[in-house]
Each structure stands twice: as structure tokens, then as C-alpha cells.
Design a protein around this motif. Structure first.
Motif, PDB file in Angstrom:
ATOM      1  N   MET A  43       0.842  -1.178   0.000  1.00 35.01           N
ATOM      2  CA  MET A  43       0.000   0.000   0.000  1.00 35.01           C
ATOM      3  C   MET A  43       0.890   1.244   0.000  1.00 35.01           C
ATOM      4  N   THR A  44       0.552   2.214  -0.816  1.00 36.35           N
ATOM      5  CA  THR A  44       1.308   3.456  -0.904  1.00 36.35           C
ATOM      6  C   THR A  44       1.051   4.327   0.317  1.00 36.35           C
ATOM      7  N   ARG A  45       2.144   4.757   0.949  1.00 37.36           N
ATOM      8  CA  ARG A  45       2.060   5.572   2.166  1.00 37.36           C
ATOM      9  C   ARG A  45       2.294   7.039   1.807  1.00 37.36           C
ATOM     10  N   VAL A  46       1.313   7.877   2.179  1.00 38.03           N
ATOM     11  CA  VAL A  46       1.351   9.295   1.833  1.00 38.03           C
ATOM     12  C   VAL A  46       1.324  10.129   3.115  1.00 38.03           C
ATOM     13  N   LEU A  47       2.218  11.122   3.172  1.00 39.83           N
ATOM     14  CA  LEU A  47       2.200  12.093   4.263  1.00 39.83           C
ATOM     15  C   LEU A  47       1.666  13.398   3.708  1.00 39.83           C
ATOM     16  N   ILE A  48       0.573  13.870   4.279  1.00 40.75           N
ATOM     17  CA  ILE A  48       0.012  15.183   3.942  1.00 40.75           C
ATOM     18  C   ILE A  48       0.519  16.163   4.987  1.00 40.75           C
ATOM     19  N   VAL A  49       1.128  17.253   4.520  1.00 38.82           N
ATOM     20  CA  VAL A  49       1.603  18.291   5.435  1.00 38.82           C
ATOM     21  C   VAL A  49       0.821  19.552   5.081  1.00 38.82           C
ATOM     22  N   GLU A  50      -0.198  19.830   5.886  1.00 43.25           N
ATOM     23  CA  GLU A  50      -1.153  20.907   5.606  1.00 43.25           C
ATOM     24  C   GLU A  50      -1.672  21.446   6.928  1.00 43.25           C
ATOM     25  N   ASP A  51      -1.594  22.771   7.119  1.00 37.20           N
ATOM     26  CA  ASP A  51      -2.043  23.352   8.387  1.00 37.20           C
ATOM     27  C   ASP A  51      -3.513  23.747   8.376  1.00 37.20           C
ATOM     28  N   GLU A  52      -4.166  23.759   7.231  1.00 38.49           N
ATOM     29  CA  GLU A  52      -5.599  24.020   7.189  1.00 38.49           C
ATOM     30  C   GLU A  52      -6.322  22.691   7.416  1.00 38.49           C
ATOM     31  N   GLU A  53      -6.893  22.561   8.613  1.00 35.51           N
ATOM     32  CA  GLU A  53      -7.458  21.284   9.041  1.00 35.51           C
ATOM     33  C   GLU A  53      -8.502  20.744   8.080  1.00 35.51           C
ATOM     34  N   HIS A  54      -9.394  21.609   7.588  1.00 34.68           N
ATOM     35  CA  HIS A  54     -10.457  21.127   6.700  1.00 34.68           C
ATOM     36  C   HIS A  54      -9.891  20.605   5.376  1.00 34.68           C
ATOM     37  N   LEU A  55      -8.855  21.245   4.861  1.00 34.55           N
ATOM     38  CA  LEU A  55      -8.246  20.780   3.617  1.00 34.55           C
ATOM     39  C   LEU A  55      -7.507  19.461   3.845  1.00 34.55           C
ATOM     40  N   ALA A  56      -6.757  19.375   4.933  1.00 34.25           N
ATOM     41  CA  ALA A  56      -6.052  18.130   5.256  1.00 34.25           C
ATOM     42  C   ALA A  56      -7.041  16.978   5.426  1.00 34.25           C
ATOM     43  N   ALA A  57      -8.146  17.240   6.122  1.00 37.60           N
ATOM     44  CA  ALA A  57      -9.147  16.193   6.348  1.00 37.60           C
ATOM     45  C   ALA A  57      -9.789  15.754   5.031  1.00 37.60           C
ATOM     46  N   GLY A  58     -10.068  16.700   4.147  1.00 37.96           N
ATOM     47  CA  GLY A  58     -10.656  16.367   2.849  1.00 37.96           C
ATOM     48  C   GLY A  58      -9.707  15.551   1.989  1.00 37.96           C
ATOM     49  N   LEU A  59      -8.439  15.948   1.977  1.00 41.96           N
ATOM     50  CA  LEU A  59      -7.446  15.188   1.221  1.00 41.96           C
ATOM     51  C   LEU A  59      -7.305  13.782   1.783  1.00 41.96           C
ATOM     52  N   LYS A  60      -7.214  13.684   3.096  1.00 35.74           N
ATOM     53  CA  LYS A  60      -7.074  12.370   3.738  1.00 35.74           C
ATOM     54  C   LYS A  60      -8.278  11.488   3.410  1.00 35.74           C
ATOM     55  N   VAL A  78      -1.173  12.616   8.486  1.00 35.57           N
ATOM     56  CA  VAL A  78      -1.237  14.072   8.360  1.00 35.57           C
ATOM     57  C   VAL A  78      -0.381  14.728   9.428  1.00 35.57           C
ATOM     58  N   GLU A  79       0.345  15.755   9.020  1.00 39.44           N
ATOM     59  CA  GLU A  79       1.049  16.647   9.944  1.00 39.44           C
ATOM     60  C   GLU A  79       0.642  18.075   9.596  1.00 39.44           C
ATOM     61  N   ASP A  80       0.668  18.963  10.600  1.00 37.27           N
ATOM     62  CA  ASP A  80       0.194  20.328  10.359  1.00 37.27           C
ATOM     63  C   ASP A  80       1.296  21.383  10.403  1.00 37.27           C
ATOM     64  N   PHE A 102       7.590   6.942   4.092  1.00 38.72           N
ATOM     65  CA  PHE A 102       6.510   7.332   3.178  1.00 38.72           C
ATOM     66  C   PHE A 102       6.963   7.191   1.735  1.00 38.72           C
ATOM     67  N   ASP A 103       5.987   6.985   0.868  1.00 34.74           N
ATOM     68  CA  ASP A 103       6.240   6.885  -0.569  1.00 34.74           C
ATOM     69  C   ASP A 103       6.033   8.213  -1.284  1.00 34.74           C
ATOM     70  N   LEU A 104       5.317   9.137  -0.633  1.00 34.22           N
ATOM     71  CA  LEU A 104       4.998  10.430  -1.240  1.00 34.22           C
ATOM     72  C   LEU A 104       4.661  11.425  -0.137  1.00 34.22           C
ATOM     73  N   VAL A 105       5.052  12.683  -0.358  1.00 34.79           N
ATOM     74  CA  VAL A 105       4.688  13.775   0.547  1.00 34.79           C
ATOM     75  C   VAL A 105       3.902  14.806  -0.256  1.00 34.79           C
ATOM     76  N   LEU A 106       2.726  15.157   0.238  1.00 31.69           N
ATOM     77  CA  LEU A 106       1.936  16.268  -0.301  1.00 31.69           C
ATOM     78  C   LEU A 106       2.144  17.420   0.660  1.00 31.69           C
ATOM     79  N   LEU A 107       2.778  18.480   0.194  1.00 30.31           N
ATOM     80  CA  LEU A 107       3.337  19.501   1.074  1.00 30.31           C
ATOM     81  C   LEU A 107       2.843  20.896   0.745  1.00 30.31           C
ATOM     82  N   ASP A 108       2.267  21.559   1.727  1.00 29.97           N
ATOM     83  CA  ASP A 108       1.910  22.966   1.600  1.00 29.97           C
ATOM     84  C   ASP A 108       3.179  23.797   1.795  1.00 29.97           C
ATOM     85  N   ILE A 109       3.175  25.028   1.308  1.00 29.87           N
ATOM     86  CA  ILE A 109       4.321  25.917   1.485  1.00 29.87           C
ATOM     87  C   ILE A 109       4.182  26.755   2.742  1.00 29.87           C
TER      88      ILE A 109
END
Length: 114
Positions: free
Chosen positions: A1-18, A30-32, A47-54
Motif C-alpha cells: 500500500m502506498t504511504r502518503v504524508l500530507i503536510v497541511e495546516d488548514e485542518e479542513h483541507l487536510a481532512a478532505g485530502l485524507k 497528516v502533519e500540520d 513514506f512513498d509520497l509527501v503532499l506539502l503545503d508551502i
């Protein structure tokens, strides 16, 4: 299974992506903030991929990518950010990001890029 780390401080966006990535069968965490993300990524194979906010508290996404690459961690990083100006995109690639997707984005485009 592909492991993804979402790094997003907007909780609603992180939750939607997850939610959507979970539904597609990805193992998502998820990390904020940037510092917490670096800590989670200290294990090169975590992790296999990081989705990262700036725009993150503590350490911005550009610095997260720069530090990962300087440490020899080449996990694929896709930047997801509201900062879509040409200079921002170029900076993302210069620090070592593998892809750059400005917000707002279409979920189907994100899934295709993943």
C-alpha cells in the motif's frame, strides 16, 4: 500500500485530502507543520509520497524540501499550495520538489499526478 504524508495546516483541507486518498486505498498520515513533517520523514522509508503545503507554521514547505534533500532523503514531494506565481513554482523545483500543484486544484488531477 502506498504511504502518503500530507503536510497541511488548514485542518479542513487536510481532512478532505485524507478522506479522498483513504477512499482511493492510500495509507495516509497528516502533519500540520514543517518541523513535525521533518521528524516523521527522518525515517527515509517511512513514506512513498509527501503532499506539502508551502505556508506552514514553524518551517515553510520550501525549507522542508531543502532539508530533506540536504539530508539525502529523496522521497517524492508534490507541493500543493496557494502560491502559484511563476517565481514560487520555480523555487519549489529549485529546492528539490518533484511536482507543484497550485490551489485550488481538481481532485482528479491530483490523483492522476499521484
Amino acid at each position: 500500500m502506498t504511504r502518503v504524508l500530507i503536510v497541511e495546516d488548514e485542518e479542513h483541507l487536510a481532512a478532505g485530502l485524507k478522506f479522498n486518498l483513504d477512499a482511493e486505498g492510500y495509507d495516509v498520515q497528516v502533519e500540520d507543520n514543517g518541523l513535525a513533517a521533518l521528524d516523521r520523514l527522518s525515517d527515509v522509508d517511512a513514506f512513498d509520497l509527501v503532499l506539502l503545503d508551502i505556508m506552514l507554521p514553524g518551517l515553510d514547505g520550501f525549507d522542508v524540501v531543502r532539508r530533506l534533500r540536504d539530508a539525502g532523503n529523496f522521497v517524492p514531494v508534490m507541493i500543493l499550495t496557494a502560491r502559484g506565481q511563476t517565481d514560487d513554482v520555480l523555487q519549489g523545483f529549485e529546492v528539490g520538489a518533484d511536482d507543484y500543484l497550485p490551489k485550488p486544484f481538481d481532485l482528479t488531477v491530483l490523483l492522476a499526478r499521484i
